[in-house]
Design a protein around this motif. Structure first.
Motif, mmCIF file in Angstrom:
data_model
loop_
_atom_site.group_PDB
_atom_site.id
_atom_site.type_symbol
_atom_site.label_atom_id
_atom_site.label_comp_id
_atom_site.label_asym_id
_atom_site.label_seq_id
_atom_site.Cartn_x
_atom_site.Cartn_y
_atom_site.Cartn_z
ATOM 1 N N VAL A 153 0.849 -1.187 0.000
ATOM 2 C CA VAL A 153 0.000 0.000 0.000
ATOM 3 C C VAL A 153 0.890 1.244 0.000
ATOM 4 C CG1 VAL A 153 -1.822 1.243 1.230
ATOM 5 C CG2 VAL A 153 -1.766 -1.257 1.279
ATOM 6 N N ASP A 186 -1.810 6.420 0.701
ATOM 7 C CA ASP A 186 -3.021 5.636 0.930
ATOM 8 C C ASP A 186 -3.035 5.061 2.341
ATOM 9 O OD1 ASP A 186 -3.963 6.115 -1.605
ATOM 10 O OD2 ASP A 186 -3.177 4.249 -2.445
ATOM 11 N N ALA A 213 -11.009 1.444 4.150
ATOM 12 C CA ALA A 213 -10.351 1.915 2.924
ATOM 13 C C ALA A 213 -11.347 2.616 2.004
ATOM 14 C CB ALA A 213 -9.688 0.751 2.204
ATOM 15 N N VAL A 259 -9.825 5.432 -0.749
ATOM 16 C CA VAL A 259 -8.657 4.779 -1.348
ATOM 17 C C VAL A 259 -9.130 3.729 -2.338
ATOM 18 C CG1 VAL A 259 -6.626 3.355 -0.904
ATOM 19 C CG2 VAL A 259 -7.233 5.205 0.677
#
Length: 302
Positions: free
Chosen positions: A116, A120, A235, A240
């Motif tokens: 990741v 993010d 997320a 994201v």
């Protein structure tokens, strides 16, 4: 007769779980158990009553996997489980000959572990604490601990209160009956854990004396599936679009360990890898990321 065949599978799994050299992880053991149960059903349907079978039965199973369009990685894993099982049977003298001695699986090109991006990751960690309720405090603590230690999702939800020592900045991960791994974390993670323990967990706990560290909304132990859903939901809330789940966060943590020039042997122990080859993959990712970062700097300088 099937019961006897199942008993031998259980005996094999107990042996590999408790061995000193390279004990299997809980996830690997669970996969082996499923794969060997499937193989046992297959050979029983073919008429087998004991594990003293011919190599032709293994070749038939390999063909059966191909015909059902299992992914190559899945086929390779299942055949590796079968081969390991028969190696054990032969070494233990439970069968006269090893029918899996020449068994091979499909070649699998392994993609590098997906990580990741820093931006993010920051967005996800920030979103984890939104709301300030007990579940938000729990989520923030879990994500902070995961990103610091690289724990597997199954290891995270298996933690009990007794495994955590916030004052010592350490958590104990029980990976097998003979292997405990002591992992360290920093002051920031300790603060998130302390907040959860003081302000979040007491509101989630419904049964006094509950051993689990991380609780669900019903007061019981959070499940592995539940943790996956939580991470993916956070997320999404953070906006994201990249793939963020407990596995990619573990890969990110592992790559970070290597990038901080930590000893690969220690990283291997911390991550619970049976083989050093699994750990060296992260060294390759770290080098690639350094090269990409250097290219970006060069472009900016130009």
């Amino acid at each position: 007769m099937e019961a006897t065949m199942d008993a031998i599978i259980t005996q094999f799994l107990s042996q590999v779980e408790g061995r000193n050299g390279r004990p299997f992880s809980h996830n690997t053991l669970a996969a082996y158990r499923r794969d060997l149960a499937q193989f046992r059903s297959f050979v029983v349907e073919q008429g087998a009553t004991t594990w003293g079978i011919e190599s032709a039965a293994l070749l038939d199973f390999r063909q059966w996997l191909r015909e059902r369009d299992f992914a190559l990685a899945t086929q390779a894993r299942k055949l590796a489980a079968v081969k390991s099982f028969f190696n054990y049977l032969a070494s233990a003298g439970l069968i006269p000959n090893n029918p899996a001695a020449a068994l091979t699986g499909p070649h699998v090109d392994h993609a590098p572990p997906q990580t990741v991006a820093a931006a993010d990751l920051g967005a996800v960690l920030a979103a984890a604490g939104d709301g300030g309720g007990p579940e938000a405090l729990r989520d923030r603590a879990m994500l902070a601990l995961l990103c610091s230690t690289g724990l597997r999702a199954s290891e995270m939800v298996a933690l009990d209160l007794v495994h955590l020592n916030v004052d010592a900045r350490a958590v104990t991960c029980v990976r097998s009956r003979r292997q405990d791994t002591h992992l360290r974390f920093d002051d920031e993670v300790a603060a998130d854990l302390s907040t959860y323990l003081g302000e979040g967990r007491p509101l989630l706990e419904q049964r006094p004396g509950e051993a689990a560290l991380f609780l669900n909304h019903r007061g019981g132990r959070l499940s592995r599936q539940g943790f996956w859903l939580i991470v993916k939901a956070i997320a999404r809330a953070a906006g994201v679009e990249a793939t963020v789940n407990p596995r990619t966060l573990r890969h990110t943590a592992a790559t970070g360990m290597v990038r901080r020039n930590r000893d690969l042997t220690q990283v291997q122990a911390d991550l619970g890898h049976a083989s050093p080859a699994s750990t060296r993959v992260y060294a390759h990712v770290a080098v690639q990321q350094r090269g990409e970062a250097g290219g970006e700097v060069a472009e900016l300088s130009g």
